[in-house]
Each structure stands twice: as structure tokens, then as C-alpha cells.
Design a protein around this motif. Sequence first.
Motif, PDB file in Angstrom:
ATOM      1  N   PRO A  37       2.209  36.375  18.135  1.00  0.00           N
ATOM      2  CA  PRO A  37       1.082  37.295  17.945  1.00  0.00           C
ATOM      3  C   PRO A  37       0.742  37.505  16.486  1.00  0.00           C
ATOM      4  O   PRO A  37       1.617  37.504  15.630  1.00  0.00           O
ATOM      5  N   ALA A  38      -0.536  37.684  16.243  1.00  0.00           N
ATOM      6  CA  ALA A  38      -0.982  37.965  14.879  1.00  0.00           C
ATOM      7  C   ALA A  38      -0.689  39.416  14.555  1.00  0.00           C
ATOM      8  O   ALA A  38      -0.768  40.275  15.415  1.00  0.00           O
ATOM      9  N   PRO A  39      -0.368  39.712  13.321  1.00  0.00           N
ATOM     10  CA  PRO A  39      -0.061  41.094  12.941  1.00  0.00           C
ATOM     11  C   PRO A  39      -1.326  41.919  12.753  1.00  0.00           C
ATOM     12  O   PRO A  39      -1.630  42.377  11.672  1.00  0.00           O
ATOM     13  N   THR A  40      -2.087  42.091  13.835  1.00  0.00           N
ATOM     14  CA  THR A  40      -3.341  42.819  13.742  1.00  0.00           C
ATOM     15  C   THR A  40      -3.092  44.270  13.429  1.00  0.00           C
ATOM     16  O   THR A  40      -2.176  44.881  13.947  1.00  0.00           O
ATOM     17  N   GLY A  45      -4.878  46.497   7.844  1.00  0.00           N
ATOM     18  CA  GLY A  45      -5.764  45.414   8.216  1.00  0.00           C
ATOM     19  C   GLY A  45      -5.770  44.271   7.232  1.00  0.00           C
ATOM     20  O   GLY A  45      -6.570  43.365   7.347  1.00  0.00           O
ATOM     21  N   SER A  46      -4.880  44.279   6.256  1.00  0.00           N
ATOM     22  CA  SER A  46      -4.881  43.232   5.251  1.00  0.00           C
ATOM     23  C   SER A  46      -4.217  41.955   5.739  1.00  0.00           C
ATOM     24  O   SER A  46      -4.235  40.953   5.052  1.00  0.00           O
ATOM     25  N   GLY A  47      -3.602  41.986   6.935  1.00  0.00           N
ATOM     26  CA  GLY A  47      -2.933  40.812   7.445  1.00  0.00           C
ATOM     27  C   GLY A  47      -1.524  40.655   6.901  1.00  0.00           C
ATOM     28  O   GLY A  47      -0.816  39.755   7.283  1.00  0.00           O
ATOM     29  N   GLU A  48      -1.123  41.529   6.003  1.00  0.00           N
ATOM     30  CA  GLU A  48       0.229  41.489   5.455  1.00  0.00           C
ATOM     31  C   GLU A  48       1.205  42.015   6.498  1.00  0.00           C
ATOM     32  O   GLU A  48       0.897  42.958   7.206  1.00  0.00           O
ATOM     33  N   PRO A  49       2.407  41.429   6.568  1.00  0.00           N
ATOM     34  CA  PRO A  49       3.385  41.972   7.511  1.00  0.00           C
ATOM     35  C   PRO A  49       3.834  43.366   7.074  1.00  0.00           C
ATOM     36  O   PRO A  49       3.894  43.671   5.888  1.00  0.00           O
ATOM     37  N   VAL A  50       4.122  44.199   8.047  1.00  0.00           N
ATOM     38  CA  VAL A  50       4.583  45.558   7.770  1.00  0.00           C
ATOM     39  C   VAL A  50       6.055  45.494   7.378  1.00  0.00           C
ATOM     40  O   VAL A  50       6.863  44.874   8.059  1.00  0.00           O
ATOM     41  N   ASP A  51       6.400  46.138   6.278  1.00  0.00           N
ATOM     42  CA  ASP A  51       7.780  46.183   5.802  1.00  0.00           C
ATOM     43  C   ASP A  51       8.541  47.214   6.642  1.00  0.00           C
ATOM     44  O   ASP A  51       8.465  48.416   6.390  1.00  0.00           O
ATOM     45  N   VAL A  52       9.240  46.721   7.666  1.00  0.00           N
ATOM     46  CA  VAL A  52       9.950  47.581   8.610  1.00  0.00           C
ATOM     47  C   VAL A  52      10.975  48.456   7.892  1.00  0.00           C
ATOM     48  O   VAL A  52      11.081  49.655   8.157  1.00  0.00           O
ATOM     49  N   GLU A 122       8.947  39.483  15.533  1.00  0.00           N
ATOM     50  CA  GLU A 122       8.031  38.658  16.333  1.00  0.00           C
ATOM     51  C   GLU A 122       6.629  39.261  16.399  1.00  0.00           C
ATOM     52  O   GLU A 122       5.663  38.547  16.630  1.00  0.00           O
ATOM     53  N   ASN A 123       6.529  40.562  16.215  1.00  0.00           N
ATOM     54  CA  ASN A 123       5.247  41.251  16.326  1.00  0.00           C
ATOM     55  C   ASN A 123       4.615  41.576  14.981  1.00  0.00           C
ATOM     56  O   ASN A 123       3.775  42.463  14.877  1.00  0.00           O
ATOM     57  N   GLY A 124       5.026  40.869  13.933  1.00  0.00           N
ATOM     58  CA  GLY A 124       4.368  41.016  12.641  1.00  0.00           C
ATOM     59  C   GLY A 124       5.096  41.893  11.651  1.00  0.00           C
ATOM     60  O   GLY A 124       4.553  42.207  10.601  1.00  0.00           O
ATOM     61  N   GLY A 125       6.309  42.304  11.965  1.00  0.00           N
ATOM     62  CA  GLY A 125       7.081  43.113  11.033  1.00  0.00           C
ATOM     63  C   GLY A 125       7.915  42.254  10.105  1.00  0.00           C
ATOM     64  O   GLY A 125       8.400  41.198  10.493  1.00  0.00           O
TER      65      GLY A 125
END
Length: 133
Positions: A37-40, A45-52, A122-125
Motif C-alpha cells: 500500500p502507498a503511504p497515503t 500528504g508529502s508521501g514521506e513515510p511516517v517516523d513511527v 508495511e503500511n507506510g511507517g
Amino acid sequence: MSLLGNIVSKILHPFGGGEAEAAPSATTSSSSQTSTPAPTGSAGGSGEPVDVEAVLTGLAEKNPQKLDWRHSIVDLMKLLNLDSGLASRKQLADELHYTGDKEDSASMNIWLHKQVMQKLAENGGKVPDDLKH
């Protein structure tokens, strides 16, 4: 929303901004999710992964309890204001297709923590390697 979906949403979309349904396991399918999945909605909204790690550390700093979210699924769930009771953890284990003994809560908890960190990745984190082991 599933318990895993709530966890993913609270970490990857802490201000709303997007509906986070965790990517399904290999044995399940849901709506139009793909295996990658794309990290929508991530990082404004910048497309950057979220720093968990940064999100959870920030929450921990604001929490009056000293919670070891890095190692404990119970503390991670408490940090996110989710029910961390055994019934909830068994529900999460069912969602993640845990095949071990759910009465052995120590082993199940370790497995759950690893799986949640993997699902966040897997979900953009952006999950540090030491948390994905």
C-alpha cells in the motif's frame, strides 16, 4: 475498524487525515488494498513515510505513565489509549492469524508486538530495524 486498523491509524494518521486500514495478511483480502500500500495521507500528504519511533516517543513524553512501548504490546496499546486487556490482545492475535497458544500470553505478547511493528512498516511507517526483529 479492526483493532489493528485502529493501531495503524493512530500512529500513521494521528491527526485524522486518512483512513488507515492495515494491509491484509496473505490469507485475507479487503476492499482495494494491494500488497504494497502507498503511504497515503502520511506526513501531511508529502508521501514521506511516517517516523513511527518519533510519533510514539512524542506520545510517551506527554503520557504521565512510564510506558515501554518499544518492547510491550500492552504498553503500546495503553499509549494509544486502546484497551490492552487480554481479551483485546486475543482479538488482535486473531486478526493477525496467531497460531500459538493464546493462553501463553507472554509468548503471544512478544509475537504481537513484532507483528504490529511489521504491519506499521508495511503500511507506510518508518520503523527502526531494532523494532522489526
